[in-house]
Scaffold this motif. Sequence first.
Motif, PDB file in Angstrom:
ATOM      1  N   GLY A  44      44.667 -10.762-100.897  1.00 26.07           N
ATOM      2  CA  GLY A  44      43.216 -10.609-101.021  1.00 26.07           C
ATOM      3  C   GLY A  44      42.624 -11.639-101.961  1.00 26.07           C
ATOM      4  N   CYS A  45      41.469 -12.132-101.627  1.00 20.74           N
ATOM      5  CA  CYS A  45      40.841 -13.208-102.427  1.00 20.74           C
ATOM      6  C   CYS A  45      39.465 -12.746-102.896  1.00 20.74           C
ATOM      7  CB  CYS A  45      40.732 -14.476-101.592  1.00 20.74           C
ATOM      8  SG  CYS A  45      39.996 -15.866-102.475  1.00 20.74           S
ATOM      9  N   GLU A  46      39.253 -12.818-104.229  1.00 22.47           N
ATOM     10  CA  GLU A  46      37.969 -12.360-104.783  1.00 22.47           C
ATOM     11  C   GLU A  46      36.795 -13.153-104.228  1.00 22.47           C
ATOM     12  OE1 GLU A  46      35.835 -11.780-109.163  1.00 22.47           O
ATOM     13  OE2 GLU A  46      37.959 -12.324-109.014  1.00 22.47           O
ATOM     14  N   SER A  47      36.941 -14.491-104.059  1.00 26.27           N
ATOM     15  CA  SER A  47      35.827 -15.311-103.546  1.00 26.27           C
ATOM     16  C   SER A  47      35.547 -15.058-102.070  1.00 26.27           C
ATOM     17  CB  SER A  47      36.149 -16.802-103.760  1.00 26.27           C
ATOM     18  OG  SER A  47      37.320 -17.162-103.050  1.00 26.27           O
ATOM     19  N   LEU A  48      36.452 -14.329-101.409  1.00 27.62           N
ATOM     20  CA  LEU A  48      36.232 -13.956 -99.996  1.00 27.62           C
ATOM     21  C   LEU A  48      35.869 -12.483 -99.880  1.00 27.62           C
ATOM     22  CD1 LEU A  48      39.166 -15.873 -98.245  1.00 27.62           C
ATOM     23  CD2 LEU A  48      36.743 -16.521 -98.359  1.00 27.62           C
ATOM     24  N   GLY A  49      35.361 -11.923-100.978  1.00 30.62           N
ATOM     25  CA  GLY A  49      34.945 -10.525-100.959  1.00 30.62           C
ATOM     26  C   GLY A  49      36.112  -9.571-100.891  1.00 30.62           C
ATOM     27  N   GLY A  50      37.280 -10.015-101.339  1.00 37.86           N
ATOM     28  CA  GLY A  50      38.453  -9.162-101.335  1.00 37.86           C
ATOM     29  C   GLY A  50      39.283  -9.278-100.068  1.00 37.86           C
ATOM     30  N   ASP A  51      38.781  -9.976 -99.037  1.00 38.69           N
ATOM     31  CA  ASP A  51      39.528 -10.145 -97.786  1.00 38.69           C
ATOM     32  C   ASP A  51      40.572 -11.244 -97.950  1.00 38.69           C
ATOM     33  OD1 ASP A  51      38.165  -8.164 -96.441  1.00 38.69           O
ATOM     34  OD2 ASP A  51      36.606  -9.553 -95.710  1.00 38.69           O
ATOM     35  N   SER A  52      41.578 -11.187 -97.076  1.00 37.98           N
ATOM     36  CA  SER A  52      42.602 -12.224 -97.081  1.00 37.98           C
ATOM     37  C   SER A  52      42.131 -13.418 -96.262  1.00 37.98           C
ATOM     38  CB  SER A  52      43.904 -11.679 -96.492  1.00 37.98           C
ATOM     39  OG  SER A  52      43.736 -11.421 -95.098  1.00 37.98           O
ATOM     40  N   PRO A  53      42.655 -14.620 -96.559  1.00 36.38           N
ATOM     41  CA  PRO A  53      42.300 -15.794 -95.758  1.00 36.38           C
ATOM     42  C   PRO A  53      42.620 -15.596 -94.278  1.00 36.38           C
ATOM     43  CG  PRO A  53      43.304 -16.489 -97.802  1.00 36.38           C
ATOM     44  CD  PRO A  53      43.462 -15.007 -97.751  1.00 36.38           C
ATOM     45  N   ALA A  54      43.721 -14.918 -93.963  1.00 34.54           N
ATOM     46  CA  ALA A  54      44.077 -14.694 -92.560  1.00 34.54           C
ATOM     47  C   ALA A  54      43.010 -13.862 -91.857  1.00 34.54           C
ATOM     48  CB  ALA A  54      45.450 -14.003 -92.478  1.00 34.54           C
ATOM     49  N   ALA A  55      42.548 -12.803 -92.523  1.00 37.23           N
ATOM     50  CA  ALA A  55      41.514 -11.942 -91.925  1.00 37.23           C
ATOM     51  C   ALA A  55      40.222 -12.722 -91.719  1.00 37.23           C
ATOM     52  CB  ALA A  55      41.292 -10.721 -92.808  1.00 37.23           C
ATOM     53  N   MET A  56      39.865 -13.555 -92.682  1.00 40.44           N
ATOM     54  CA  MET A  56      38.634 -14.341 -92.563  1.00 40.44           C
ATOM     55  C   MET A  56      38.722 -15.332 -91.408  1.00 40.44           C
ATOM     56  SD  MET A  56      36.409 -13.368 -94.830  1.00 40.44           S
ATOM     57  CE  MET A  56      35.303 -14.753 -95.087  1.00 40.44           C
ATOM     58  N   ALA A  57      39.862 -15.974 -91.251  1.00 40.02           N
ATOM     59  CA  ALA A  57      40.031 -16.957 -90.175  1.00 40.02           C
ATOM     60  C   ALA A  57      39.889 -16.296 -88.815  1.00 40.02           C
ATOM     61  CB  ALA A  57      41.380 -17.654 -90.315  1.00 40.02           C
ATOM     62  N   ARG A  58      40.384 -15.068 -88.683  1.00 42.40           N
ATOM     63  CA  ARG A  58      40.316 -14.367 -87.406  1.00 42.40           C
ATOM     64  C   ARG A  58      38.893 -13.854 -87.116  1.00 42.40           C
ATOM     65  NH1 ARG A  58      44.868 -13.257 -84.849  1.00 42.40           N
ATOM     66  NH2 ARG A  58      43.847 -11.579 -83.673  1.00 42.40           N
ATOM     67  N   ARG A  59      38.130 -13.594 -88.138  1.00 46.28           N
ATOM     68  CA  ARG A  59      36.829 -12.943 -87.955  1.00 46.28           C
ATOM     69  C   ARG A  59      35.840 -13.841 -87.215  1.00 46.28           C
ATOM     70  NH1 ARG A  59      34.758 -10.775 -93.348  1.00 46.28           N
ATOM     71  NH2 ARG A  59      36.551  -9.408 -92.982  1.00 46.28           N
ATOM     72  N   SER A  60      35.644 -15.071 -87.626  1.00 47.46           N
ATOM     73  CA  SER A  60      34.683 -15.972 -86.981  1.00 47.46           C
ATOM     74  C   SER A  60      34.937 -17.401 -87.430  1.00 47.46           C
ATOM     75  CB  SER A  60      33.246 -15.585 -87.339  1.00 47.46           C
ATOM     76  OG  SER A  60      32.975 -15.857 -88.697  1.00 47.46           O
ATOM     77  N   ASP A  76      33.617 -17.848 -90.975  1.00 46.83           N
ATOM     78  CA  ASP A  76      34.514 -17.292 -91.990  1.00 46.83           C
ATOM     79  C   ASP A  76      35.798 -18.107 -92.099  1.00 46.83           C
ATOM     80  OD1 ASP A  76      32.791 -15.270 -92.716  1.00 46.83           O
ATOM     81  OD2 ASP A  76      33.512 -13.902 -91.172  1.00 46.83           O
ATOM     82  N   PHE A  77      36.226 -18.706 -90.982  1.00 48.69           N
ATOM     83  CA  PHE A  77      37.382 -19.609 -91.018  1.00 48.69           C
ATOM     84  C   PHE A  77      37.141 -20.733 -92.015  1.00 48.69           C
ATOM     85  CE2 PHE A  77      38.841 -23.764 -89.459  1.00 48.69           C
ATOM     86  CZ  PHE A  77      40.227 -23.612 -89.544  1.00 48.69           C
ATOM     87  N   TRP A  78      35.912 -21.312 -91.951  1.00 53.21           N
ATOM     88  CA  TRP A  78      35.605 -22.428 -92.856  1.00 53.21           C
ATOM     89  C   TRP A  78      35.503 -21.965 -94.303  1.00 53.21           C
ATOM     90  CZ3 TRP A  78      36.850 -26.903 -91.464  1.00 53.21           C
ATOM     91  CH2 TRP A  78      36.739 -27.314 -90.121  1.00 53.21           C
ATOM     92  N   LYS A  79      35.109 -20.702 -94.499  1.00 55.13           N
ATOM     93  CA  LYS A  79      35.104 -20.167 -95.868  1.00 55.13           C
ATOM     94  C   LYS A  79      36.534 -20.116 -96.407  1.00 55.13           C
ATOM     95  CE  LYS A  79      30.954 -17.315 -95.320  1.00 55.13           C
ATOM     96  NZ  LYS A  79      30.439 -15.930 -95.287  1.00 55.13           N
ATOM     97  N   ALA A  80      37.472 -19.659 -95.560  1.00 53.98           N
ATOM     98  CA  ALA A  80      38.880 -19.605 -95.978  1.00 53.98           C
ATOM     99  C   ALA A  80      39.416 -21.011 -96.259  1.00 53.98           C
ATOM    100  CB  ALA A  80      39.704 -18.911 -94.901  1.00 53.98           C
TER     101      ALA A  80
END
Length: 546
Positions: free
Chosen positions: A442-458, A461-465
Amino acid sequence: MSSGETALHKFAKKTLAAALRLKLPGLRESDGRNSLDVVHEGDFVFDSADLEKRHGEIVPDVVCKRAGRILHVEFLVTHACGPEKLARLRNLNVGSIEIDLSGYRDWPLDTLVEAILSEAPRVWLHNPKVSAAQSKLAEIERKRLEQVDFQARDLLAAAKEIARVEREVGEWEDGATEHGLGSAIATQGLAIGFLVREEEWKSFALIEYGLAAKNGFTRKEVFAAIKARGWIDQRFGFVSDEVAAGMRLRAARNIRVPWEAVGDFLASMQKSGSIIPIDRRGKLAGGKRLFDSVRHAKELKERPQKRTDELSSIVAKIISFVRENFREGFDFDTWLSRPDPAGAGAADFVLGDEDAWLEYLGKFERLLGEMSRRPPQVTDDLDLPVMREISARQEAHRLGEERRSKEAAEKAERDASDREASLLRSVEAATGDSAGAWMLAGCESLGGDSPAAMARRSQADFWKAVGVLDRWKEDMREQTRRENRREKAISSLRAAARTNFKRDDLAELWLRQPQRDLDGVRPVDHCVDDDTLATCVQLLPGKARR
C-alpha cells in the motif's frame, strides 16, 4: 423735429400746392374671395390746395380740392399718423393719403419734386368709397351662397335617387374578400354619388392600385380611374368644397362626395399602414400591412392542404423507421379521417386554429424524435403502426447492450492486465527481486492503494503509479549520492586526522570521540559532505580556531 426735417415738410406742402397734381395709389377692397377696385392708380389734377387748414378736428398738411370733393394729404417725415388721427379721419369720412418722405430727408430739396408728386411711397389712410365697395362684395357673396345652396339641394336629391337602386356585389369586392381585405373595404354609409357599392370601388382602389401599382399612385389617379369606369354619377364628377359642406349642413350628416370619399378612404388606409406615402407630393403605395393581409388570406386558403402535406411528410418520416411487414396495410388518407379515442381526428386539427394545430404537430415531431433514439422510447403512438417496431428494436437493443457490455468487460480486463504487466516490468528494472513486494504494498501517496491496483483501475491511475515509481527511483538515486558524499568526506577526515596525530589508532580514537563543539556528536557521524568536513577538520588539535 430738426431744422432739416422742417424744411423738407414745408417744401413738400408748397410743392404740392404749386403743382396741383398728385399720383394717387390704387385701392382694392376684398372679402377674401372677391375683390373690387375702389381707386385706380393714376395722376390726379386738383382745382386748389390749402396748407395747414383745419377741417373739423384735423389740420391736414394739405387739403386738395377738385369739383367739390376733398382729399387730405399727409407727409410722413419722422412720424406716421397715429390711431387717434386715423379714427378722426374715418369719422370725417374724407379721402386721405399719406406720402412717405422718410427716406428722402438727406436729399437736396430741389431734387425731390417728382418724389413728392409721384415717386415716393404712398398709401390710403381712408377712402369713403370703401364702404360702398364692401356692401357690393357682401351682395356678391350672398348671391354666390344662394347658388351654392341651390346646388347642394339639387345634389342631395340626386344622391337620394341614386341610393334607391340596389347594387349587386361586384367582381372587385369578391376579389378583395378573397384576398382577406373584407374589414378594409367595409362600408361607412357616408359616401354618396357612386353607381356601385362602396365596397366595390374601395376594393378596386386597393387591388388595382395598392397591390398592383408598382410605381405608386395618387389620390387623383384613383379618383380618375373610378370615374372612368362609370362608377360615379356625372353630377358628382366635380363638387366644390363649399357645395359639399352645404350638403352636409342640409343633411345634418357627415356625407362625403366621391372626391372626398376616395380621399378619406386612402387616408384611413394610410393611418392603418395599408397604404404609405412615398414622396412629398402625395404619391402613395401599398404598405406592409396590406401585403401582409393578402398574404395571410392566401395562407388561410392554402392552410388545410399545406397542413395535410406537412402532416403527411412527418408521418412518412415516422413510418420510414418501421419495417414493411409491421406497417403493411397502413393508408395515410384513411388514418387522416379516422377519429382518435377522444373523438377528434387529424382532419379536425388540419382545419383548426393555429395554436391547436402547432400543439398537435408537436406530438408528431416528438414521436419522430423518439423513433430516432436507440432504442425508441415512445410516449404516444398517435395511432400509427409503430409499437411492434419499437418492441423489436428495444429487444435488439437489449441484446446488443449485453454483447457490448461483455466485450467491454473483456477489453477492460485485458487493458488492466497489460497496464499491470507494463508497470511490473518497470518496477523489476528498478528494484530487481523486490518488485513483487513493491507492487503489492500500500502506498500513502496513492490513497493507501497498491501500485498494482492503481495500474489495473484506469490509464490515469496507471500513470499515477508510474509517478510514484519515478519518485522512488529518484529518492534511491539521491540516497546513493548522499552516501557517496559521506564516504568521501569521512575518508578525507580520516586522512587529515592521521596526518595530525601521526598515529592511526589515535586518529581513529579521535574520530569516534564525541566533541563538545559538535553538540556531543562524533566527527565520524557529523561528517557527511564538504561543509561538515571543513568543520571537523578545524577541530583537530593544533588547528587555529575560527
